[in-house]
Design a protein around this motif. Sequence first.
Motif, short mmCIF file in Angstrom:
data_model
loop_
_atom_site.label_atom_id
_atom_site.label_comp_id
_atom_site.label_asym_id
_atom_site.label_seq_id
_atom_site.Cartn_x
_atom_site.Cartn_y
_atom_site.Cartn_z
N SER A 57 55.19 -31.24 58.47
CA SER A 57 54.97 -29.90 57.93
C SER A 57 56.04 -28.97 58.46
O SER A 57 56.41 -29.04 59.63
N SER A 58 56.58 -28.14 57.57
CA SER A 58 57.65 -27.24 58.00
C SER A 58 57.74 -26.04 57.06
O SER A 58 57.36 -26.13 55.88
N THR A 59 58.23 -24.94 57.58
CA THR A 59 58.64 -23.84 56.72
C THR A 59 60.07 -24.09 56.27
O THR A 59 60.80 -24.85 56.90
N LEU A 60 60.46 -23.48 55.17
CA LEU A 60 61.83 -23.60 54.70
C LEU A 60 62.74 -22.66 55.47
O LEU A 60 63.82 -23.04 55.93
N GLY A 61 62.30 -21.43 55.65
CA GLY A 61 63.09 -20.45 56.39
C GLY A 61 63.81 -19.47 55.48
O GLY A 61 64.06 -19.76 54.30
N GLN A 62 64.15 -18.34 56.00
CA GLN A 62 64.76 -17.27 55.22
C GLN A 62 66.24 -17.52 54.94
O GLN A 62 66.95 -18.09 55.77
N ALA A 199 54.42 -22.93 55.31
CA ALA A 199 54.58 -24.32 55.77
C ALA A 199 54.00 -25.27 54.73
O ALA A 199 52.85 -25.13 54.31
N TYR A 200 54.81 -26.26 54.31
CA TYR A 200 54.37 -27.27 53.36
C TYR A 200 54.77 -28.66 53.88
O TYR A 200 55.65 -28.79 54.74
N PRO A 201 54.13 -29.70 53.35
CA PRO A 201 54.51 -31.06 53.77
C PRO A 201 55.95 -31.39 53.39
O PRO A 201 56.49 -30.85 52.42
N VAL A 202 56.52 -32.29 54.16
CA VAL A 202 57.89 -32.76 53.92
C VAL A 202 57.90 -34.27 54.09
O VAL A 202 57.37 -34.81 55.06
N ARG A 203 58.47 -34.98 53.14
CA ARG A 203 58.73 -36.42 53.26
C ARG A 203 60.22 -36.62 53.50
O ARG A 203 61.04 -35.82 53.05
N VAL A 204 60.56 -37.68 54.22
CA VAL A 204 61.97 -38.01 54.43
C VAL A 204 62.27 -39.35 53.77
O VAL A 204 61.40 -40.22 53.69
N VAL A 205 63.49 -39.51 53.27
CA VAL A 205 63.88 -40.72 52.55
C VAL A 205 65.24 -41.20 53.04
O VAL A 205 65.96 -40.49 53.73
N PHE A 206 65.61 -42.41 52.63
CA PHE A 206 66.97 -42.90 52.83
C PHE A 206 67.33 -43.82 51.68
O PHE A 206 66.47 -44.28 50.93
N ALA A 207 68.62 -44.09 51.56
CA ALA A 207 69.13 -44.99 50.52
C ALA A 207 69.55 -46.30 51.16
O ALA A 207 69.95 -46.35 52.32
N PHE A 208 69.45 -47.38 50.39
CA PHE A 208 69.87 -48.70 50.91
C PHE A 208 70.65 -49.47 49.85
O PHE A 208 70.69 -49.09 48.70
#
Length: 208
Positions: A57-62, A199-208
């Motif tokens: 969870s995170s805010t984006l910020g100004q 604050a909203y959920p955040v997912r992280v990804v990667f490429a392979f």
Amino acid sequence: VGDYYYSDGTWSSTRNASKTVIGIVISNVSAATSDPLMSADYPKCTHGLVVGLPEYSSTLGQFGYSTVYNWLQTNGYPNHNTETPNGYGLTKGMTAYRKAYPNYVELYDTGTGPLAKHTVKTPSGASSWYIPSYKEMKLIYENKEAINKALNNAGGTQITGSLYWSSTLRTYNSYNDCQGSPFDMVNGGWYAYDKKTEAYPVRVVFAF
């Protein structure tokens, strides 16, 4: 889509209990083909994309959209369009902007943001973790059922929230104001008129 991706760089449709799952395949899209920065840093990442097991969870910020947009363009980072899986380049650019202007875009803080909290290593040959673009969030949305089934089987956090931050920014009026506009996981589009301090959920990804 829905395959289990392991710490050794292999993947399978049926979970191998002897290996460590680090994510779930969300697409066979080649990010290196569409993202110049991904192509430069990880030219062999043409097989697909993987989403991590946890959720943050995170805010984006100004920030001001025009200010960020112009800075990214001046420094060679990609455009914030909605049709390209270029979250790697966008994340790289926004992280650099955060370093240049530490009081803005908290989502990309290298000490406290989601990418700092996610300490799982990607295997050799894969890209680093990044915050998915609008298009990459769209791919997750379109395959959410299969992805959630695999996340559940792997002990990960299912994608159940309605709004998620992406690395793609969006203006919402003729003055180029930017509200952050998170991705709406319920209907697969933008959620307009939102606050960058929410604050909203955040997912992280990667490429392979």
